[in-house]
Design a protein around this motif. Structure first.
Motif, PDB file in Angstrom:
ATOM      1  N   ALA A 133      -5.018 -20.741  42.772  1.00 20.69           N
ATOM      2  CA  ALA A 133      -4.001 -21.574  42.130  1.00 20.69           C
ATOM      3  C   ALA A 133      -2.893 -20.706  41.532  1.00 20.69           C
ATOM      4  O   ALA A 133      -3.078 -19.516  41.268  1.00 20.69           O
ATOM      5  N   SER A 134      -1.742 -21.334  41.296  1.00 21.74           N
ATOM      6  CA  SER A 134      -0.643 -20.618  40.638  1.00 21.74           C
ATOM      7  C   SER A 134      -1.009 -20.345  39.178  1.00 21.74           C
ATOM      8  O   SER A 134      -1.902 -20.989  38.612  1.00 21.74           O
ATOM      9  N   GLN A 135      -0.290 -19.399  38.575  1.00 20.97           N
ATOM     10  CA  GLN A 135      -0.575 -19.063  37.181  1.00 20.97           C
ATOM     11  C   GLN A 135      -0.342 -20.257  36.266  1.00 20.97           C
ATOM     12  O   GLN A 135      -1.121 -20.498  35.333  1.00 20.97           O
ATOM     13  N   ASP A 136       0.708 -21.035  36.521  1.00 19.17           N
ATOM     14  CA  ASP A 136       0.969 -22.213  35.691  1.00 19.17           C
ATOM     15  C   ASP A 136      -0.157 -23.239  35.828  1.00 19.17           C
ATOM     16  O   ASP A 136      -0.587 -23.838  34.836  1.00 19.17           O
ATOM     17  N   GLN A 137      -0.608 -23.436  37.058  1.00 18.53           N
ATOM     18  CA  GLN A 137      -1.695 -24.389  37.293  1.00 18.53           C
ATOM     19  C   GLN A 137      -2.972 -23.907  36.619  1.00 18.53           C
ATOM     20  O   GLN A 137      -3.692 -24.704  35.991  1.00 18.53           O
ATOM     21  N   ARG A 138      -3.265 -22.631  36.725  1.00 22.64           N
ATOM     22  CA  ARG A 138      -4.476 -22.088  36.109  1.00 22.64           C
ATOM     23  C   ARG A 138      -4.409 -22.212  34.589  1.00 22.64           C
ATOM     24  O   ARG A 138      -5.395 -22.543  33.940  1.00 22.64           O
ATOM     25  N   ARG A 139      -3.242 -21.981  34.033  1.00 22.03           N
ATOM     26  CA  ARG A 139      -3.097 -22.099  32.579  1.00 22.03           C
ATOM     27  C   ARG A 139      -3.318 -23.546  32.138  1.00 22.03           C
ATOM     28  O   ARG A 139      -4.005 -23.812  31.136  1.00 22.03           O
ATOM     29  N   ARG A 140      -2.741 -24.484  32.883  1.00 24.38           N
ATOM     30  CA  ARG A 140      -2.890 -25.899  32.526  1.00 24.38           C
ATOM     31  C   ARG A 140      -4.343 -26.337  32.639  1.00 24.38           C
ATOM     32  O   ARG A 140      -4.883 -26.988  31.730  1.00 24.38           O
TER      33      ARG A 140
END
Length: 214
Positions: A49-56
């Motif tokens: 997953a993208s970093q933004d997706q992983r953070r969310r």
């Protein structure tokens, strides 16, 4: 050192997500089913997953875990663990080391380390300040088929030698988990036997079967 209540909580069923078995649209319902079934720790593992997706997703999973009084662990990414206020991080042998993770997370967060079946790696991790040691794979694993096999005798020795919780991983299910617990494992990490089910009700039932072994 990690707070005693956290160390004591490294016990029981340890659920680990997988991006293939728990894709984004299924992640939260699957995780909640495992927690409702008794998982005491949940690790978020997604290298795609993208970093933004992983953070969310990590933030959402942290909140979910804490609703169920379970520990939330991030796989391989101490920076993400620190950003979302995770209870800890799990690192492999090539993920930057315990000292770097400790510098980011502080003394009150859990750091777990993959040690395969290698007691020398386990000894090094214990000496470097790991809070738990992950040993395995003990059985055939469809999630990580290339992981080196480990002997249950290495688990027994690790549990005798180290004053740390030892987590057993690798092809674990309700049928073979008892021999790992009998060998001294404080926790068993499970992926396929939980999240190989598509129906959250089946995930919950599988979690209850394994949780009941402790």
């Amino acid at each position: 050192m990690t707070a005693p209540h956290q160390l004591l909580a490294v016990h029981g069923l340890y659920a680990i997500t997988d991006p293939h078995l728990t894709p984004d649209d299924r992640l939260l319902p699957a995780a909640e089913a495992a927690l409702f079934g008794g998982a005491r720790l949940l690790q978020y593992r997604d290298k795609t997953a993208s970093q933004d997706q992983r953070r969310r997703r990590a933030s959402q999973l942290r909140g979910l875990c804490h609703e169920y009084d379970a520990l939330f662990i991030v796989n391989d990414d101490p920076v993400l663990a620190a950003e979302v206020g995770a209870d800890g991080v799990h690192i492999g042998q090539s993920d930057g080391g315990i000292a770097a993770a400790r510098a980011l997370l502080g003394d009150q967060r859990i750091i777990g380390v993959t040690c395969h079946g290698d007691l020398a790696l386990a000894r090094s991790a214990a000496d470097a300040g790991a809070d738990y040691l992950a040993m395995g794979r003990f059985f055939a694993s469809r999630t990580k088929p290339q992981a080196p096999p480990a002997a249950i005798t290495s688990l027994e020795q690790a549990c005798r030698e180290f004053h740390l919780p030892v987590v057993a991983i690798g092809g674990v299910n309700a049928d073979n988990a008892p021999q790992l617990i009998q060998a001294g494992a404080a926790s068993v990490a499970v992926i396929e036997a939980l999240f190989g089910h598509s129906d959250p009700a089946d995930i919950e039932a599988a979690a209850r079967r394994i949780s009941a072994l402790f």
